[in-house]
Design a protein around this motif. Structure first.
Motif, PDB file in Angstrom:
ATOM      1  N   UNK A 180      -0.775  71.068 104.343  1.00  0.00           N
ATOM      2  CA  UNK A 180      -0.412  72.482 104.174  1.00  0.00           C
ATOM      3  C   UNK A 180      -1.215  73.392 105.101  1.00  0.00           C
ATOM      4  N   UNK A 181      -2.507  73.142 105.224  1.00  0.00           N
ATOM      5  CA  UNK A 181      -3.344  74.006 106.059  1.00  0.00           C
ATOM      6  C   UNK A 181      -3.044  73.815 107.543  1.00  0.00           C
ATOM      7  N   UNK A 182      -2.787  72.589 107.958  1.00  0.00           N
ATOM      8  CA  UNK A 182      -2.399  72.364 109.346  1.00  0.00           C
ATOM      9  C   UNK A 182      -1.055  73.023 109.657  1.00  0.00           C
ATOM     10  N   UNK A 183      -0.144  72.962 108.702  1.00  0.00           N
ATOM     11  CA  UNK A 183       1.203  73.503 108.899  1.00  0.00           C
ATOM     12  C   UNK A 183       1.228  75.027 108.951  1.00  0.00           C
ATOM     13  N   UNK A 184       0.118  75.671 108.596  1.00  0.00           N
ATOM     14  CA  UNK A 184       0.052  77.130 108.741  1.00  0.00           C
ATOM     15  C   UNK A 184       0.154  77.558 110.196  1.00  0.00           C
ATOM     16  N   UNK A 185      -0.230  76.647 111.106  1.00  0.00           N
ATOM     17  CA  UNK A 185      -0.014  76.890 112.532  1.00  0.00           C
ATOM     18  C   UNK A 185       1.429  76.482 112.834  1.00  0.00           C
ATOM     19  N   UNK A 186       2.300  77.454 113.031  1.00  0.00           N
ATOM     20  CA  UNK A 186       3.733  77.193 113.175  1.00  0.00           C
ATOM     21  C   UNK A 186       4.069  76.460 114.460  1.00  0.00           C
ATOM     22  N   UNK A 187       3.110  76.364 115.376  1.00  0.00           N
ATOM     23  CA  UNK A 187       3.353  75.620 116.612  1.00  0.00           C
ATOM     24  C   UNK A 187       3.111  74.123 116.442  1.00  0.00           C
ATOM     25  N   UNK A 188       2.522  73.734 115.321  1.00  0.00           N
ATOM     26  CA  UNK A 188       2.230  72.324 115.079  1.00  0.00           C
ATOM     27  C   UNK A 188       3.359  71.654 114.302  1.00  0.00           C
ATOM     28  N   UNK A 189       3.723  70.473 114.754  1.00  0.00           N
ATOM     29  CA  UNK A 189       4.615  69.607 113.978  1.00  0.00           C
ATOM     30  C   UNK A 189       3.717  68.605 113.263  1.00  0.00           C
ATOM     31  N   UNK A 190       3.681  68.703 111.939  1.00  0.00           N
ATOM     32  CA  UNK A 190       2.753  67.915 111.130  1.00  0.00           C
ATOM     33  C   UNK A 190       3.522  66.822 110.395  1.00  0.00           C
ATOM     34  N   UNK A 191       3.127  65.592 110.585  1.00  0.00           N
ATOM     35  CA  UNK A 191       3.790  64.471 109.930  1.00  0.00           C
ATOM     36  C   UNK A 191       3.157  64.135 108.591  1.00  0.00           C
ATOM     37  N   UNK A 192       3.990  63.873 107.617  1.00  0.00           N
ATOM     38  CA  UNK A 192       3.555  63.428 106.292  1.00  0.00           C
ATOM     39  C   UNK A 192       3.862  61.933 106.214  1.00  0.00           C
ATOM     40  N   UNK A 193       2.805  61.114 106.306  1.00  0.00           N
ATOM     41  CA  UNK A 193       2.949  59.666 106.460  1.00  0.00           C
ATOM     42  C   UNK A 193       3.800  59.323 107.684  1.00  0.00           C
ATOM     43  N   UNK A 194       3.561  60.038 108.760  1.00  0.00           N
ATOM     44  CA  UNK A 194       4.143  59.776 110.067  1.00  0.00           C
ATOM     45  C   UNK A 194       3.032  59.868 111.111  1.00  0.00           C
ATOM     46  N   UNK A 195       3.051  59.057 112.164  1.00  0.00           N
ATOM     47  CA  UNK A 195       4.093  58.099 112.535  1.00  0.00           C
ATOM     48  C   UNK A 195       3.959  56.742 111.843  1.00  0.00           C
ATOM     49  N   UNK A 196       3.040  56.615 110.891  1.00  0.00           N
ATOM     50  CA  UNK A 196       2.862  55.382 110.135  1.00  0.00           C
ATOM     51  C   UNK A 196       2.780  55.709 108.652  1.00  0.00           C
ATOM     52  N   UNK A 197       2.985  54.700 107.828  1.00  0.00           N
ATOM     53  CA  UNK A 197       2.842  54.853 106.382  1.00  0.00           C
ATOM     54  C   UNK A 197       1.389  54.565 106.004  1.00  0.00           C
ATOM     55  N   UNK A 198       0.818  55.436 105.170  1.00  0.00           N
ATOM     56  CA  UNK A 198      -0.575  55.286 104.776  1.00  0.00           C
ATOM     57  C   UNK A 198      -0.837  54.225 103.726  1.00  0.00           C
ATOM     58  N   UNK A 199       0.189  53.601 103.214  1.00  0.00           N
ATOM     59  CA  UNK A 199      -0.002  52.543 102.224  1.00  0.00           C
ATOM     60  C   UNK A 199      -0.060  51.189 102.935  1.00  0.00           C
ATOM     61  N   UNK A 200      -1.270  50.729 103.210  1.00  0.00           N
ATOM     62  CA  UNK A 200      -1.466  49.459 103.894  1.00  0.00           C
ATOM     63  C   UNK A 200      -2.551  48.688 103.155  1.00  0.00           C
ATOM     64  N   UNK A 201      -2.139  47.688 102.450  1.00  0.00           N
ATOM     65  CA  UNK A 201      -3.066  46.952 101.598  1.00  0.00           C
ATOM     66  C   UNK A 201      -4.155  46.284 102.430  1.00  0.00           C
ATOM     67  N   UNK A 202      -5.404  46.494 102.012  1.00  0.00           N
ATOM     68  CA  UNK A 202      -6.522  45.861 102.685  1.00  0.00           C
ATOM     69  C   UNK A 202      -7.087  46.634 103.853  1.00  0.00           C
ATOM     70  N   UNK A 203      -6.449  47.772 104.229  1.00  0.00           N
ATOM     71  CA  UNK A 203      -6.990  48.538 105.350  1.00  0.00           C
ATOM     72  C   UNK A 203      -8.253  49.276 104.933  1.00  0.00           C
ATOM     73  N   UNK A 204      -8.835  50.037 105.831  1.00  0.00           N
ATOM     74  CA  UNK A 204     -10.115  50.686 105.554  1.00  0.00           C
ATOM     75  C   UNK A 204     -10.042  51.643 104.381  1.00  0.00           C
ATOM     76  N   UNK A 205      -8.990  52.451 104.320  1.00  0.00           N
ATOM     77  CA  UNK A 205      -8.861  53.400 103.216  1.00  0.00           C
ATOM     78  C   UNK A 205      -8.657  52.678 101.884  1.00  0.00           C
ATOM     79  N   UNK A 206      -7.886  51.609 101.903  1.00  0.00           N
ATOM     80  CA  UNK A 206      -7.678  50.830 100.677  1.00  0.00           C
ATOM     81  C   UNK A 206      -9.003  50.233 100.206  1.00  0.00           C
TER      82      UNK A 206
END
Length: 265
Positions: A180-206
């Motif tokens: 939401x805060x990034x999207x306040x800049x109307x010149x930015x195209x902000x991806x929500x789980x793009x260009x990859x999906x954030x659900x990756x079992x065993x990755x660093x965030x998991x």
């Protein structure tokens, strides 16, 4: 690509651990230990995204300085072994990546796979876990984990319209306000789980955030936007107040178990 006879698999940028923030950069560098040569690849392959996330090391270091927060950076190329994959992930050590065959990874004996896990992958994750634990102890609360990555403007002949993407699984405490805060800049195209999906079992965030119930997000910045010092400073300057604002939200430093879209924890 740089070389050293004594190869450290990670680098820690010191910061105020009482801040409660940990920055991570899994694909910060393109280096290889001396004994691996160039994995049989020409030097120009290490200028490509297959070797590292272009611009991320400098953005992470600048963001750490602006926030006064610690960061952990992997020092080895993802072509050696990818720290942002689970140990059982088939893309942990790639033999073919975006059209490039990696001779030094094909064929790969089980003993060599285990050697790379023990010498590079596991020490990096041990360092990540240790810094997160020390931040939790110093701050007296659950840490906020922010992982920095970058992505190519095009992949397999297709242009990617996003300037930045936010990757997340089920815990949206950081992802939603960040988008939401990034999207306040109307010149930015902000991806929500793009260009990859954030659900990756065993990755660093998991491994370090999801299973512990720590608030987190992974940001992907388009590489052409952080390919020079001007872009690096601009993006670190843009992100610093946003990350700081999220850090002060009332639910960020609480342990909350959201689970994962990949299955039971």
């Amino acid at each position: 690509m740089t070389r050293s006879t004594v190869f450290a698999p990670f680098d820690i940028v010191e910061g105020d651990r009482k801040r409660g923030i940990v920055l991570l950069a899994d694909h910060a560098r393109r280096d290889l230990p001396e004994e691996y040569g160039s994995l049989g690849l020409p030097a120009d392959e290490f200028d490509r995204h297959i070797a590292y996330d272009i611009g991320v090391e400098a953005v992470t270091r600048e963001l750490a300085a602006l926030l006064g927060a610690p960061a952990v950076l992997a020092n080895f190329s993802r072509l050696l072994i990818d720290p942002n994959r689970g140990e059982d992930d088939p893309t942990l050590i790639r033999q073919l990546y975006d059209g490039t065959l990696i001779p030094g990874n094909y064929p790969l004996a089980q003993e060599e796979r285990e050697r790379r896990l023990d010498r590079f992958y596991r020490p990096y994750h041990d360092a990540v876990g240790a810094v997160i634990a020390s931040v939790a102890q110093a701050s007296g609360q659950a840490p906020f984990i922010f992982s920095v990555h970058s992505f190519t403007p095009a992949m397999q002949g297709k242009q990617r319209p996003w300037h930045v993407g936010i990757l997340w699984d089920k815990d949206d405490r950081v992802a939603r306000p960040l988008i939401d805060m990034l999207a306040e800049d109307k010149e930015l195209v902000v991806g929500d789980n793009e260009p990859y999906d954030g659900a990756l079992r065993g990755d660093t965030m998991f491994r370090h955030a999801i299973v512990n119930g720590y608030a987190h997000a992974l940001i992907e910045i388009r590489q052409d936007l952080i390919a020079d010092q001007k872009g690096i400073l601009a993006w670190a300057g843009r992100l610093s107040p946003i990350v700081d604002a999220i850090d002060h939200r009332p639910d960020i430093h609480a342990v909350k178990m959201f689970g994962s879209r990949t299955g039971p924890l």
